[in-house]
Design a protein around this motif. Structure first.
Motif, mmCIF file in Angstrom:
data_model
loop_
_atom_site.group_PDB
_atom_site.id
_atom_site.type_symbol
_atom_site.label_atom_id
_atom_site.label_comp_id
_atom_site.label_asym_id
_atom_site.label_seq_id
_atom_site.Cartn_x
_atom_site.Cartn_y
_atom_site.Cartn_z
ATOM 1 N N PRO A 72 0.807 -1.303 0.145
ATOM 2 C CA PRO A 72 -0.120 0.128 0.000
ATOM 3 C C PRO A 72 0.929 1.380 0.039
ATOM 4 C CG PRO A 72 -0.749 -1.588 1.552
ATOM 5 C CD PRO A 72 0.635 -2.141 1.067
ATOM 6 N N MET A 73 2.023 1.272 0.673
ATOM 7 C CA MET A 73 2.809 2.283 0.800
ATOM 8 C C MET A 73 3.609 2.717 -0.458
ATOM 9 S SD MET A 73 6.290 3.020 3.064
ATOM 10 C CE MET A 73 7.063 1.720 2.098
ATOM 11 N N ILE A 74 3.871 1.669 -1.323
ATOM 12 C CA ILE A 74 4.600 1.691 -2.594
ATOM 13 C C ILE A 74 3.581 2.096 -3.524
ATOM 14 C CG2 ILE A 74 5.863 0.354 -4.273
ATOM 15 C CD1 ILE A 74 6.913 -1.614 -2.328
ATOM 16 N N LEU A 75 2.333 1.616 -3.552
ATOM 17 C CA LEU A 75 1.541 1.992 -4.504
ATOM 18 C C LEU A 75 0.912 3.620 -4.131
ATOM 19 C CD1 LEU A 75 -1.015 -1.034 -4.774
ATOM 20 C CD2 LEU A 75 0.743 -0.061 -6.418
ATOM 21 N N GLY A 76 0.957 3.793 -2.860
ATOM 22 C CA GLY A 76 0.686 5.329 -2.643
ATOM 23 C C GLY A 76 1.471 6.307 -3.285
ATOM 24 N N PHE A 77 3.083 5.969 -3.181
ATOM 25 C CA PHE A 77 4.097 6.798 -3.700
ATOM 26 C C PHE A 77 3.966 6.818 -5.200
ATOM 27 C CE2 PHE A 77 7.180 5.845 0.001
ATOM 28 C CZ PHE A 77 6.763 6.868 0.740
ATOM 29 N N LEU A 79 1.148 6.636 -7.048
ATOM 30 C CA LEU A 79 0.305 7.523 -7.594
ATOM 31 C C LEU A 79 0.527 9.224 -7.279
ATOM 32 C CD1 LEU A 79 -2.968 5.438 -5.946
ATOM 33 C CD2 LEU A 79 -2.213 5.834 -8.606
ATOM 34 N N GLU A 80 1.006 9.217 -6.196
ATOM 35 C CA GLU A 80 1.655 10.743 -5.759
ATOM 36 C C GLU A 80 2.848 11.183 -6.816
ATOM 37 O OE1 GLU A 80 1.951 10.887 -1.652
ATOM 38 O OE2 GLU A 80 -0.005 10.241 -1.249
ATOM 39 N N GLU A 81 3.924 10.317 -6.787
ATOM 40 C CA GLU A 81 5.025 10.737 -7.254
ATOM 41 C C GLU A 81 5.550 10.255 -8.797
ATOM 42 O OE1 GLU A 81 7.862 10.090 -4.355
ATOM 43 O OE2 GLU A 81 6.818 11.340 -2.772
ATOM 44 N N GLY A 82 4.950 9.245 -9.193
ATOM 45 C CA GLY A 82 5.220 8.503 -10.223
ATOM 46 C C GLY A 82 6.106 7.389 -9.867
ATOM 47 N N VAL A 83 6.297 6.330 -10.824
ATOM 48 C CA VAL A 83 7.080 5.164 -10.824
ATOM 49 C C VAL A 83 8.568 5.378 -10.439
ATOM 50 C CG1 VAL A 83 7.778 2.992 -11.704
ATOM 51 C CG2 VAL A 83 5.563 3.946 -12.126
ATOM 52 N N LEU A 84 9.141 6.141 -10.956
ATOM 53 C CA LEU A 84 10.631 6.176 -10.750
ATOM 54 C C LEU A 84 10.834 6.963 -9.585
ATOM 55 C CD1 LEU A 84 13.809 5.894 -11.986
ATOM 56 C CD2 LEU A 84 13.353 8.107 -13.101
ATOM 57 N N THR A 85 10.153 8.029 -9.190
ATOM 58 C CA THR A 85 10.413 8.791 -7.957
ATOM 59 C C THR A 85 9.986 7.891 -6.762
ATOM 60 O OG1 THR A 85 10.004 10.912 -9.042
ATOM 61 C CG2 THR A 85 9.889 10.973 -6.728
ATOM 62 N N ALA A 86 8.808 7.010 -7.062
ATOM 63 C CA ALA A 86 8.451 6.409 -5.785
ATOM 64 C C ALA A 86 9.620 5.061 -5.579
ATOM 65 C CB ALA A 86 7.224 5.603 -6.183
ATOM 66 N N PHE A 87 10.175 4.458 -6.512
ATOM 67 C CA PHE A 87 11.106 3.573 -6.328
ATOM 68 C C PHE A 87 12.433 4.432 -5.681
ATOM 69 C CE2 PHE A 87 15.237 1.584 -7.943
ATOM 70 C CZ PHE A 87 15.040 0.470 -7.681
ATOM 71 N N VAL A 88 12.842 5.470 -6.005
ATOM 72 C CA VAL A 88 14.142 6.162 -5.460
ATOM 73 C C VAL A 88 13.545 6.326 -4.045
ATOM 74 C CG1 VAL A 88 15.568 8.194 -5.406
ATOM 75 C CG2 VAL A 88 14.776 7.278 -7.388
ATOM 76 N N PHE A 90 11.611 4.849 -2.152
ATOM 77 C CA PHE A 90 11.552 3.527 -1.332
ATOM 78 C C PHE A 90 12.829 3.080 -1.169
ATOM 79 C CE2 PHE A 90 11.264 -1.059 -1.243
ATOM 80 C CZ PHE A 90 10.316 -1.260 0.023
ATOM 81 N N ILE A 91 13.796 3.025 -2.072
ATOM 82 C CA ILE A 91 15.230 2.611 -1.809
ATOM 83 C C ILE A 91 15.948 3.611 -0.622
ATOM 84 C CG2 ILE A 91 17.562 2.490 -2.616
ATOM 85 C CD1 ILE A 91 15.536 0.306 -3.663
ATOM 86 N N THR A 92 15.679 5.046 -0.665
ATOM 87 C CA THR A 92 16.061 5.741 0.275
ATOM 88 C C THR A 92 15.607 5.589 1.736
ATOM 89 O OG1 THR A 92 16.141 7.646 -1.235
ATOM 90 C CG2 THR A 92 16.294 8.391 0.907
ATOM 91 N N MET A 93 14.339 5.282 1.682
ATOM 92 C CA MET A 93 13.791 4.719 3.067
ATOM 93 C C MET A 93 14.552 3.567 3.636
ATOM 94 S SD MET A 93 9.742 5.408 2.516
ATOM 95 C CE MET A 93 9.364 4.495 4.026
ATOM 96 N N GLN A 94 14.944 2.361 2.786
ATOM 97 C CA GLN A 94 15.829 1.479 3.347
ATOM 98 C C GLN A 94 17.038 2.036 3.777
ATOM 99 O OE1 GLN A 94 13.520 -1.003 3.405
ATOM 100 N NE2 GLN A 94 12.200 0.283 2.234
ATOM 101 N N PHE A 95 17.614 2.722 3.008
ATOM 102 C CA PHE A 95 18.920 3.268 3.817
ATOM 103 C C PHE A 95 18.855 3.927 4.904
ATOM 104 C CE2 PHE A 95 20.492 2.835 -0.893
ATOM 105 C CZ PHE A 95 21.547 2.050 -0.603
ATOM 106 N N GLN A 96 17.550 4.666 5.036
ATOM 107 C CA GLN A 96 17.490 5.410 6.382
ATOM 108 C C GLN A 96 16.612 4.472 7.532
ATOM 109 O OE1 GLN A 96 14.620 8.271 4.943
ATOM 110 N NE2 GLN A 96 16.046 9.645 4.644
ATOM 111 N N LEU A 97 17.010 2.950 7.191
ATOM 112 C CA LEU A 97 16.364 2.167 8.089
ATOM 113 C C LEU A 97 14.889 2.074 8.523
ATOM 114 C CD1 LEU A 97 19.510 2.124 10.602
ATOM 115 C CD2 LEU A 97 19.163 0.780 8.592
ATOM 116 N N CYS A 98 14.007 2.601 7.839
ATOM 117 C CA CYS A 98 12.677 2.712 8.016
ATOM 118 C C CYS A 98 11.950 1.421 8.109
ATOM 119 C CB CYS A 98 12.113 3.407 6.946
ATOM 120 S SG CYS A 98 12.467 5.197 6.830
#
Length: 308
Positions: A72-77, A79-88, A90-98
């Motif tokens: 659900p979070m990925i799909l929300g990203f 819809l709001e930001e586009g596929v590429l921005t959402a992917f970036v 999501f990866i940034t969140m993993q580096f932030q230990l989310c």
């Protein structure tokens, strides 16, 4: 259904079911490992060439639980930001230990929501917004997360170790990793997340101060008017306040019986009584455990006497 999920307790109920699924899976795997049923079924599947049964025994659905909760979070990203921005993002969140923080907060919601269902007493519970804001002492972290995260994290880790030691898996190390990687991630997140997100948590001076504060908290006796922040004894009484009723004691006793399952299996897998399956072997293991406890208490009293 969506309004129930978003505006009421649906989200917390779903969170609790996610964690309960992990527990059911691990205890099921532990039972199959300790009883020998898993190996027997696997051998039968190999003899009969039953691929479906073999795959079912070695399923990696636990790895997918975390992915499903993130969809659900990925799909929300997207819809709001586009596929590429959402992917970036999501990866940034993993580096932030989310993911570690999310898994840790998962345990917080599950513990207190489950306790409220069993014993009542609903009230506000902090969900971790104090992370990374200020340095939290070790004793405070222990008070906040001992019952809700540390104990449960150790339990999950113990189940995984028992499954590693006594489980039967045709896929070898790779199969075990795929089966247990998400469970290990959850256990380690519950055990170490408060210290990973604790500013200056590993600074030597802070470590010394935290240790001194923790020992003072442990040795300070409770009493009338003493708060849980001041004494371990008072904190323990507060933690057990919800089971002072007869109903609460019965429920907690029933839940605690799960520990006898793998303790019983481990004793017989150690072959302490050779091929004997008598209950006397089981009771001897308790006698040994009691002797070790008495010996530990004796050393503890000697150490306290020397401190005086």
């Amino acid at each position: 259904m969506l309004s129930f999920y978003v505006t009421t307790v649906g989200f917390y109920f779903c969170t609790m079911l996610t964690v309960l699924t992990v527990y059911i899976f691990l205890y099921g795997k532990t039972y199959l490992a300790l009883s020998g049923v898993g190996e027997s079924i696997q051998n039968r599947a190999d003899i009969q060439g039953n691929k479906a049964l073999s795959v079912a025994l070695n399923t990696q659905f636990l790895f997918q639980i975390g992915v499903f909760t993130a969809i659900p979070m990925i799909l929300g990203f997207i819809l709001e930001e586009g596929v590429l921005t959402a992917f970036v993002s999501f990866i940034t969140m993993q580096f932030q230990l989310c993911s570690i923080f999310f898994t840790f907060s998962l345990g917080t919601r599950t513990h207190y929501f489950g306790r409220t269902i069993l014993h009542g007493g609903a009230k506000y519970r902090a969900t971790g917004r104090g992370f990374v804001v200020r340095h939290i002492k070790f004793a405070e972290n222990y008070r906040l997360y001992s019952r809700s995260h540390f104990v449960k994290g150790l339990e999950v880790a113990l189940l995984l170790v028992i499954f590693l030691a006594y489980g039967f898996n045709n896929s070898g190390a790779i199969g075990y990793i795929l089966l247990s990687i998400s469970s290990w991630f959850m256990a380690l997140s519950w055990l170490f997340a408060p210290y990973v997100f604790n500013p200056s948590g590993f600074e030597w001076q802070k470590v010394v101060e935290d240790f001194r504060d923790w020992t003072n908290w442990l040795f300070y006796r409770g009493g009338i008017g003493v708060k849980g922040e001041e004494s371990w004894e008072a904190w323990w009484d507060e933690e057990l306040a919800h089971i002072h009723t007869f109903r609460g004691r019965i429920l907690e006793t029933i839940l605690s019986l799960r520990f006898f399952i793998f303790q019983y299996g481990v004793v017989y897998h150690m072959h302490a009584g050779k091929e004997s399956t008598s209950l006397s072997v089981y009771w001897v293991s308790w006698a040994v455990l009691g002797g070790l406890f008495v010996l530990l208490m004796w050393f503890w009293q000697v150490w306290l006497w020397q401190l005086r």
